[in-house]
Structures are given as structure tokens and as C-alpha cells.
Design a protein around this motif. Structure first.
Motif, short mmCIF file in Angstrom:
data_model
loop_
_atom_site.label_atom_id
_atom_site.label_comp_id
_atom_site.label_asym_id
_atom_site.label_seq_id
_atom_site.Cartn_x
_atom_site.Cartn_y
_atom_site.Cartn_z
N GLN A 123 0.82 -1.21 0.00
CA GLN A 123 0.00 0.00 0.00
C GLN A 123 0.86 1.26 0.00
N LEU A 124 0.36 2.25 -0.72
CA LEU A 124 0.99 3.56 -0.70
C LEU A 124 0.64 4.23 0.62
N PRO A 125 1.62 4.77 1.36
CA PRO A 125 1.28 5.48 2.61
C PRO A 125 0.25 6.56 2.34
N ARG A 126 -0.72 6.69 3.24
CA ARG A 126 -1.88 7.54 2.98
C ARG A 126 -1.52 9.02 2.86
N TYR A 127 -0.37 9.42 3.40
CA TYR A 127 -0.01 10.84 3.35
C TYR A 127 0.64 11.24 2.03
N ILE A 128 0.93 10.26 1.15
CA ILE A 128 1.53 10.58 -0.15
C ILE A 128 0.41 10.96 -1.12
N LEU A 129 0.33 12.23 -1.41
CA LEU A 129 -0.69 12.79 -2.29
C LEU A 129 -0.04 13.82 -3.20
N PRO A 130 -0.62 14.06 -4.37
CA PRO A 130 -0.05 15.08 -5.26
C PRO A 130 -0.30 16.49 -4.74
N ALA A 131 0.53 17.40 -5.14
CA ALA A 131 0.31 18.80 -4.78
C ALA A 131 -0.91 19.33 -5.51
N PRO A 132 -1.64 20.27 -4.92
CA PRO A 132 -2.83 20.83 -5.59
C PRO A 132 -2.47 21.39 -6.96
N PHE A 190 1.08 11.50 -11.20
CA PHE A 190 1.17 10.99 -9.83
C PHE A 190 0.89 9.49 -9.80
N ILE A 191 -0.15 9.06 -10.51
CA ILE A 191 -0.51 7.64 -10.55
C ILE A 191 0.62 6.82 -11.16
N ARG A 233 -10.50 14.46 10.65
CA ARG A 233 -9.42 13.64 11.22
C ARG A 233 -8.18 13.65 10.33
N ILE A 234 -8.38 13.54 9.03
CA ILE A 234 -7.25 13.43 8.10
C ILE A 234 -6.88 14.79 7.51
N GLY A 235 -7.87 15.65 7.40
CA GLY A 235 -7.63 16.95 6.78
C GLY A 235 -8.54 17.12 5.58
N GLU A 236 -9.35 18.17 5.61
CA GLU A 236 -10.33 18.34 4.55
C GLU A 236 -9.68 18.47 3.19
N ASP A 237 -8.56 19.21 3.10
CA ASP A 237 -7.89 19.37 1.81
C ASP A 237 -7.36 18.05 1.28
#
Length: 656
Positions: free
Chosen positions: A576-585, A592-593, A615-619
């Protein structure tokens, strides 16, 4: 699990041996240095763990927490204190002989209490095999314990986080002592079980007579509440630090009752453990100081004894605060002043989170007790959260009121401490009910002690009226035929109930969804089958590992990678990809994928809930949902579990 219990019992035995010598020295001027050996065993478990933890802290500070160092020290100290070792073993033998003698005389209560303890230990040991669903276990506590083992002691930060890597770690250290031998996280759960039993034994030993009966009353008051019972086998520190914190109050109460110096010394030891485990327990230092300072000024406590207690307290708790002071410039880092390594924005957000109710539905309550509305809301919370629909809580309250009526001075101290702790929780820490665990635990403890004091007043009536009426039954129960028949009958009844339950639930065709956790204890269903049907994400994460799916995008679980490892026997396949790894806005989602080789993704039923967004952050949730929406047209559903979690396969080459 057996190895874990052997390790915990060895740690307790070593602590008891050291503690016995200290108690004998402190109480040498008392007419009765020990109430009896059994009382020392029952009341000495938590101080023994505090002593063991304090010694381990010293070794850890010098990176000496290795078994090639620990074992020789234990062996040499046992030889040095061999008389105390023999005395502790004799006390243990005396306990078993007394249980046998009471059974022979027609009193089965001690034997039943011992059997109950064994059964409860077995049940909680089996239930501790369930991997915890609490993210903090896998994010902080187990990694902290493993870090202590890997470094043979302490580093700064202990894990890769400036805040959680520098907080007091006394209970994580105790977890590490067991995991050092057992090599598995269940060792931490066993330590928590032992701590809870140590507290129950201490509380039952506060009864002046009939300690075995007292244990059943303790069990009826405390173990019947899931709030406590459900946390026993969890490798969390909340219940453990609450047991130590409340034990400090109980030892102080025992000192006020008996004036034995060792009771105050034990108070300092367990208070050091509580403060060494969490900053929140500094409240207890202030409350106990408010009691001791007037006694010191009146000359009822010697300065020498107080200094000895202060040294004991600092020996257990002092390291964590001294380390933070020297390395970070703040003994209670990062609170009040100085937080190097943490931004002002992070601290502002963190303090905002700590200072308000965790659930948004509870944020309308006024916590300012300088207002009438504040007191109205406080009393409402006390009733709704701690009394309503809880008969045993009302029973404890009734016992406290009865205790105040028959022995006001002896109960008033404990009742005042309960009220003060609830007030501090509501005005300062009204974030979650778990921060009120010490106050609630002391509430029930006060109820038990009140019951003991009420029973003291009834002793003469019981001895004159009730016990003579029970004499024929006692004589019958002590007969050889009854002593042989009783265990046979109990065994047959237990076997019959097991077979009846087996047939009622369907035998080997038991539906896992209908299974209860007690069916696992009875061996009717495996841990894995039970977990698949009762724990969110368990079946999904096991399926991903069994089929080696990668890489899975799961941004909605705060501990997805850690739970995936825990649910798969410690294997970490990087699925699994760690949940905090997300692309910049505003960045390219396809890039990214592709960069993270995402081939699968999970959508839980609450992916768009307001609670998860907070809990996680709306953004972050908005970004995660936009990525899911981008992949969904080129995806196919491959699995749905009973909780509504859906696993999709993403085909990057398929036209949308």
C-alpha cells in the motif's frame, strides 16, 4: 504468549525481591512492618514494576538494555538479596497453603477467586491475539518499543517524529522489556494485563478482611464495564498509566490509615511510573502535594522520609524530563514554552485539537466552571457519560455515600480526589473520555473501599448473627465427599455448557459473522476467521497481501501501511501507498498515478464523511476523492467486504 507471561512474571519477581528489602528497612520502626506476606504480594506488583522500569531506564540511558547485560544483573542481585527472594517465595507458598486450608475448612471463596484470576488471564491472553484496531498502537507504541529494543536504550527522537519521539516512554519501556524476549507485540499486551491485575490485587488488598470476597466485588464494579475491560489486552498506555496514577492515591490513603512509611514510598514509586508514562499525570503530583505539604508542616511526615520518596519518584520519572530539558530546553516538551523541531503552526493546530472535544457534536459544552452554564454542562456530562444506564456506577455511588455516612473522614479524602480529577479533566482535558480514565477508575475504587469500611461496621453483627447460621453449610462443604465431588461437578457442568453452546451455535458450521469473541476463547473459531468477519479492513488487507497486489491507493486509513503489516503477521510487502503521499494541488494526477505505480485503490463507505475529513484533513480528503474520481471510469470492482469497503483494479490503458 507463554514466553511473554514467563518474562512478565520474572520482571515482577525481581521487583518484589528488591522492594521487600526496601519495605523492611523503611518499616523497621513500625510495630507491624508487614500486614502479612499476602498483602505484600498483592500490593507490591505495581511498585515492583516501577522498580524494574526504573532500573531499565538507567540501563537504557547508557544503551545497556541487552539481555547479556540484564540477565547477569538480575542473577547477581537475586543472589545478593537471596533472603528477600526466599521470603517472597515463602509468601507465595503461604498464599497457596492458605487457599488450600480455607477450602478444607469449607470456605471455597479464595479458591474460586484464584480460579477466576486464571480464567480471566487466559481469556485476555487469547483476546490479545487480536491485532489492535487502534491506530496509535501501530503508529506510536509498538514502533517506540521496537526502537528501544533496536537501540538497546534511548535516542532522541526515539522514532522519526519530534513530538512523539520525545514524550515520556515509561510504559513503552515496559513493553520493550517483554518484547525483547518474546519478539512479538503480544508481549506488550501481556504486560498491560499484568498491570491491570496488579491494580485489582492492590485494590482488593485494601479490604481489612475477606480479600477474596473483595476481589469479586472489585470484579463486579470494574470488570463489568467495557470501558475498562475492553482496554486490558490492548498495547496502549492509557489504562496502564491510569492504574499507576490511581494506585498512587490508594497507597497515599493506606499511608494515612496505617502510617507505615513504605506505603508512602510505594506511592512515590507508582506516581513516578504514571508521570513517566504521560504528561497528563503531572496533575496527580499537584493533588498529592496538596495533601502532603500540610502534613509536613505539622511534623506528621519526617523530612527524611519525604526526601526518600522524592528520590524514588525521580529515579522512575526523572530521566524523561531531564533529557528533554538538556536536549530540547523544555522538560515538558513541547508544552507551555519551547518546541524546537515543531513549527508554530503545528503546535497551534495540536493545542487546538487537545483543547476541544474530539467529536464535533460535543463542542457546544461550556468547560468554564466560573459560569453556571459550565457547572450545568459538567454535571450533565458526569451523568450522561459515566452514570446513565450503568447500574454498577450507581452502585459505586451508593457505596461512596454509605461510606461517607459511616466513616466520613476515611472516605472524604478519596471522594475529594475523585471530584478534583473529574474537574481537571473537564476544564483542561475535555478532548476525549479516555483522558478521564484515572478519575473513573478512582471513582469505582472509592466505591469498593467504602464498601469495605461499611462492612467493618457490620463485623460484629455478621460474626454474631450470620456466620453461626452458615456453620452447618461450612461443615458440609468441608467434608471429604463434598471436596471431591465439587470439582467433578464443576467440570461436568463446564463440559456440558461447552457442548450445549457448540450445538446451539452450529458446531463446526459456525457462521463467522455470528461468532462472538468468546467463541475464539472457547476454541470454536480461529482468530483469523473471527477477525475477517468482525474487523474493518482485516479481510481486505489480508486479501491484498495474499494476492501480492501492488500498489494500492488507500488515503482514508490513518494507519493503512502499519495495519497491513500487523494484520499479515508482521510481513511488510510494500503493498500500500502510505496515505499521506498525495499530489500537490493543481499537479498532474496521471503523472502521480504513474510515478507511484498505482494499480488498485480502496474506497470505504465513509470516504466523504465530515468526521474523516476533520481527522485526516479536509484538503487531503478532497484531493484523495478527486484522484478516486479520476481513476473510477477506468476501474473495475474486484472485491467488497461485509463492511462496505470496496477494492478496485485500475487499468491505466483503458479508455475512460
Amino acid at each position: 504468549m507463554i514466553l511473554g507471561w514467563c518474562t512478565v512474571l520474572s520482571i515482577i519477581l525481581w521487583g518484589l525481591v528488591i522492594d521487600r528489602g526496601i519495605v523492611a528497612r523503611l518499616n523497621r520502626r513500625c510495630d507491624q512492618p508487614f500486614r502479612d506476606g499476602i498483602d505484600f504480594l498483592f500490593s507490591g506488583i505495581l511498585p515492583a514494576l516501577a522498580i524494574s522500569g526504573g532500573a531499565a531506564t538507567i540501563l537504557g540511558a547508557f544503551h545497556g538494555l541487552r539481555w547479556e547485560i540484564v540477565l547477569p544483573i538480575m542473577a547477581v542481585s537475586m543472589i545478593w538479596r537471596r533472603r528477600d527472594l526466599v521470603a517472597v517465595l515463602c509468601d507465595l507458598g503461604s498464599l497457596f497453603r492458605k487457599i488450600a486450608a480455607e477450602s478444607k475448612n469449607g470456605n471455597p471463596i479464595p479458591a474460586l477467586a484464584a480460579l477466576t484470576c486464571i480464567i480471566l488471564c487466559y481469556v485476555w491472553s487469547v483476546l490479545s491475539l487480536f491485532p489492535s484496531a487502534v491506530a496509535d498502537v501501530w503508529v506510536f507504541h509498538i514502533p517506540l518499543a521496537n526502537s528501544i529494543i533496536d537501540h538497546a536504550g534511548f535516542v532522541s527522537p526515539q522514532i522519526d517524529h519530534p513530538f512523539y519521539g520525545n514524550i515520556p516512554l515509561f510504559f513503552d519501556l515496559l513493553f520493550a522489556l517483554v518484547m525483547l524476549v518474546s519478539g512479538h507485540w503480544t508481549g506488550a499486551a501481556v504486560m498491560n494485563i499484568a498491570i491491570f491485575f496488579g491494580f485489582l490485587f492492590l485494590l482488593s488488598s485494601c479490604a481489612s478482611r475477606w480479600r477474596a470476597c473483595g476481589f469479586f466485588l472489585v470484579a463486579a464494579l470494574i470488570l463489568s464495564i467495557p470501558f475498562f475491560r475492553g482496554s486490558v489486552g490492548e498495547p496502549m498506555t492509557d489504562l496502564a498509566r491510569s492504574c499507576f496514577s490511581v494506585a498512587a492515591v490508594l497507597f497515599l490513603w493506606r499511608y494515612l490509615e496505617t502510617r507505615r512509611p513504605a506505603e508512602l514510598f510505594h506511592c512515590a514509586l507508582v506516581l513516578g511510573g504514571a508521570v513517566g508514562g504521560k504528561y497528563t499525570e503531572l496533575q496527580m503530583v499537584g493533588l498529592i502535594a496538596l495533601v502532603l505539604i500540610p502534613l509536613l508542616l505539622k511534623g506528621r511526615i519526617s523530612l527524611r522520609l519525604l526526601l526518600s520518596c522524592l528520590c524514588a519518584f525521580l529515579a522512575v520519572a526523572g530521566y524523561w524530563y531531564a533529557k528533554n530539558l538538556m536536549l530540547l530546553g523544555n522538560p515538558i516538551y513541547p508544552f507551555i514554552f519551547g518546541h524546537p523541531g515543531l513549527s508554530d503552526a503545528w503546535m497551534t493546530d495540536y493545542m487546538l485539537e487537545l483543547g476541544r472535544a474530539f467529536d464535533p457534536a460535543n463542542r457546544h459544552f461550556v468547560t468554564n466552571l466560573a459560569t453556571l452554564q459550565g457547572w450545568h454542562d459538567f454535571l450533565y456530562i458526569l451523568y450522561e457519560w459515566f452514570l446513565d444506564n450503568k447500574p454498577n456506577a450507581f452502585a459505586a455511588l451508593a457505596l461512596i455515600l454509605a461510606g461517607l455516612a459511616v466513616a466520613f473522614r476515611r472516605v472524604a479524602f478519596l471522594a475529594a480526589m475523585v471530584l478534583a480529577m473529574f474537574v481537571i479533566w473537564y476544564t483542561v482535558m475535555f478532548n476525549h473520555i479516555r483522558w478521564a480514565t484515572p478519575a473513573y477508575l478512582l471513582f469505582f475504587s472509592t466505591g469498593f473501599i467504602s464498601a469495605s469500611l461499611v462492612r467493618e461496621r457490620l463485623d460484629k453483627w455478621l460474626d454474631r448473627r450470620v456466620l453461626p447460621q452458615m456453620a452447618p453449610l461450612t461443615k458440609m462443604a468441608s467434608s471429604p465427599a463434598c471436596m471431591v465431588a465439587s470439582p467433578v461437578i464443576i467440570g461436568l457442568l463446564a463440559g456440558g455448557l461447552w457442548i450445549s453452546h457448540w450445538n446451539r451455535i452450529g458446531g463446526s458450521d459456525l457462521d463467522p459473522v455470528k461468532a462472538k469473541d468468546f467463541d475464539v476463547v472457547l476454541g470454536m473459531i480461529s482468530v483469523d476467521k473471527y477477525m475477517e468477519s468482525h474487523r474493518e479492513a482485516y479481510f481486505m488487507y489480508r486479501y491484498i497481501a495474499d494476492h501480492d497486489l501492488r500498489t494500492v491507493f488507500q488515503p482514508f486509513d490513518t494507519a493503512n501501511t502499519l495495519l497491513s503489516t500487523a494484520y499479515n503477521g508482521g510481513r511488510d510487502g510494500g503493498w500500500q501507498l502510505p496515505r499521506y503521499i498525495l499530489p500537490a494541488p493543481g499537479s498532474d494526477i496521471d503523472a502521480f498515478i504513474k510515478a507511484n505505480q498505482i494499480a488498485y485503490f480502496i474506497v470505504p463507505p465513509d470516504a466523504r464523511s465530515a468526521f474523516l475529513a476533520e481527522r485526516i484533513g479536509e484538503d487531503k480528503i478532497v484531493m484523495a476523492n478527486s484522484i478516486i474520481a479520476h481513476m473510477m471510469p477506468r476501474s473495475s470492482l474486484i472485491l467488497t467486504d461485509r463492511f462496505g469497503w470496496k477494492l478496485y483494479r485500475f487499468d491505466a490503458d483503458r479508455a475512460s
